[in-house]
Design a protein around this motif. Structure first.
Motif, short mmCIF file in Angstrom:
data_model
loop_
_atom_site.label_atom_id
_atom_site.label_comp_id
_atom_site.label_asym_id
_atom_site.label_seq_id
_atom_site.Cartn_x
_atom_site.Cartn_y
_atom_site.Cartn_z
N VAL A 89 0.83 -1.21 0.00
CA VAL A 89 0.00 0.00 0.00
C VAL A 89 0.86 1.26 0.00
N ILE A 90 1.97 1.25 0.72
CA ILE A 90 2.82 2.44 0.78
C ILE A 90 3.38 2.78 -0.60
N LEU A 91 3.72 1.76 -1.39
CA LEU A 91 4.22 1.99 -2.74
C LEU A 91 3.11 2.56 -3.64
N LEU A 92 1.90 2.06 -3.48
CA LEU A 92 0.77 2.59 -4.23
C LEU A 92 0.48 4.04 -3.85
N ILE A 93 0.64 4.36 -2.58
CA ILE A 93 0.40 5.74 -2.12
C ILE A 93 1.47 6.67 -2.69
N VAL A 94 2.73 6.24 -2.67
CA VAL A 94 3.81 7.07 -3.23
C VAL A 94 3.57 7.30 -4.72
N ALA A 95 3.23 6.23 -5.45
CA ALA A 95 2.95 6.37 -6.88
C ALA A 95 1.74 7.27 -7.11
N GLY A 96 0.74 7.13 -6.25
CA GLY A 96 -0.45 7.97 -6.36
C GLY A 96 -0.14 9.43 -6.10
N VAL A 97 0.71 9.72 -5.13
CA VAL A 97 1.09 11.11 -4.84
C VAL A 97 1.82 11.70 -6.05
N ILE A 98 2.68 10.93 -6.66
CA ILE A 98 3.39 11.41 -7.85
C ILE A 98 2.39 11.71 -8.96
N MET A 99 1.43 10.82 -9.17
CA MET A 99 0.42 11.04 -10.20
C MET A 99 -0.44 12.27 -9.87
N MET A 100 -0.74 12.47 -8.62
CA MET A 100 -1.54 13.64 -8.23
C MET A 100 -0.75 14.93 -8.41
N MET A 101 0.56 14.90 -8.21
CA MET A 101 1.37 16.09 -8.47
C MET A 101 1.41 16.40 -9.97
N VAL A 102 1.42 15.36 -10.80
CA VAL A 102 1.34 15.57 -12.25
C VAL A 102 -0.02 16.16 -12.59
N TYR A 103 -1.09 15.63 -11.97
CA TYR A 103 -2.44 16.18 -12.16
C TYR A 103 -2.47 17.66 -11.77
N ASP A 104 -1.87 18.01 -10.66
CA ASP A 104 -1.85 19.39 -10.20
C ASP A 104 -1.09 20.28 -11.19
N TYR A 105 0.00 19.79 -11.72
CA TYR A 105 0.78 20.56 -12.69
C TYR A 105 -0.03 20.82 -13.96
N ILE A 106 -0.69 19.78 -14.47
CA ILE A 106 -1.52 19.93 -15.67
C ILE A 106 -2.69 20.86 -15.38
N TYR A 107 -3.27 20.74 -14.21
CA TYR A 107 -4.37 21.61 -13.78
C TYR A 107 -3.91 23.08 -13.81
N THR A 108 -2.72 23.33 -13.30
CA THR A 108 -2.15 24.69 -13.31
C THR A 108 -1.94 25.18 -14.74
N LEU A 109 -1.42 24.32 -15.61
CA LEU A 109 -1.23 24.71 -17.01
C LEU A 109 -2.56 25.08 -17.67
N LEU A 110 -3.60 24.32 -17.40
CA LEU A 110 -4.90 24.61 -17.99
C LEU A 110 -5.52 25.89 -17.43
N ILE A 111 -5.30 26.15 -16.15
CA ILE A 111 -5.77 27.42 -15.57
C ILE A 111 -5.03 28.58 -16.23
N ASN A 112 -3.72 28.45 -16.40
CA ASN A 112 -2.95 29.50 -17.07
C ASN A 112 -3.39 29.70 -18.51
N PHE A 113 -3.71 28.61 -19.21
CA PHE A 113 -4.24 28.72 -20.57
C PHE A 113 -5.53 29.54 -20.56
N TYR A 114 -6.41 29.22 -19.62
CA TYR A 114 -7.67 29.96 -19.52
C TYR A 114 -7.41 31.44 -19.25
N LEU A 115 -6.51 31.73 -18.32
CA LEU A 115 -6.23 33.12 -17.97
C LEU A 115 -5.62 33.90 -19.13
N LYS A 116 -4.69 33.29 -19.84
CA LYS A 116 -3.96 34.01 -20.89
C LYS A 116 -4.72 34.06 -22.21
N ARG A 117 -5.38 32.99 -22.58
CA ARG A 117 -5.97 32.90 -23.91
C ARG A 117 -7.46 33.18 -23.96
N ILE A 118 -8.16 33.00 -22.87
CA ILE A 118 -9.61 33.17 -22.91
C ILE A 118 -10.06 34.37 -22.10
#
Length: 195
Positions: A155-184
């Protein structure tokens, strides 16, 4: 009707016609964001294999409401989406990931990012992701994941992998917010280019 279209087109082309930010326009935007959220939630409940991706996309509309009308608008959109989703979406269990993580993430992200850039912000996100994943994997694995099969790793390995995936999700989320702010938002729909 044709005359009205010509008038609006002339206003749009000559004066850079842009809608005023009124209470009515914010309510209309909220309705549009709510409708799009429900469409993506419905698709996420029906299309196997890409459920989490569709839930992640549905969470972006909360960020749009926060940008356009403040945190209160984002909270209202989240609450309305959960209530309407529970009424309209046939697979009620599919609402659980949205209701318990994706839906309010934009609101939480807004407050976490007020901590400032750097270590405090990243630490708060990692702690939040780890808590959510611990609760999900240890307490509600079958309910939350449904047909998604995870490998039989510790479970600890799954949690670590999940945290990494969630940080990627957060980064993409930030990119999409910036796209909205700059382009729309800042340029209006007349200058929006998707390339």
């Amino acid at each position: 009707m044709l005359h009205l279209r010509r008038l609006l087109l002339r206003l749009y082309l000559t004066k850079g016609f842009k809608l005023k930010e009124t209470k009515t326009s914010k309510i209309a935007l909220g309705g549009i964001c709510l409708a799009l959220t429900i469409v993506f939630l419905f698709a996420g409940s029906m299309v196997p294999g890409i459920e989490l991706t569709l839930f992640a996309i549905s969470s972006l509309f909360t960020a749009v409401m926060i940008i356009e009308s403040g945190v209160k608008g984002g909270i209202m959109l989240y609450a309305a989406a959960v209530i309407l989703g529970l009424i309209l979406i046939p697979n009620k269990l599919a609402m659980i990931p949205y209701a318990f993580f994706f839906g309010y993430y934009g609101i939480l992200k807004f407050y976490i990012e007020k901590l400032g850039k750097g270590i405090p912000q990243i630490a708060a996100k990692v702690i939040f992701f780890a808590i959510v994943l611990c609760i999900g994997l240890l307490g509600f694995k079958e309910l939350l994941l449904g047909s998604i099969h995870l490998p039989d790793y510790p479970v600890i390995l799954l949690i670590v992998a999940g945290v990494i995936m969630m940080m990627v999700y957060d980064y993409i989320y930030t990119l999409l917010i910036n796209f909205y702010l700059k382009r729309i938002k800042n340029k209006g729909l007349d200058n929006t280019k998707l390339s």
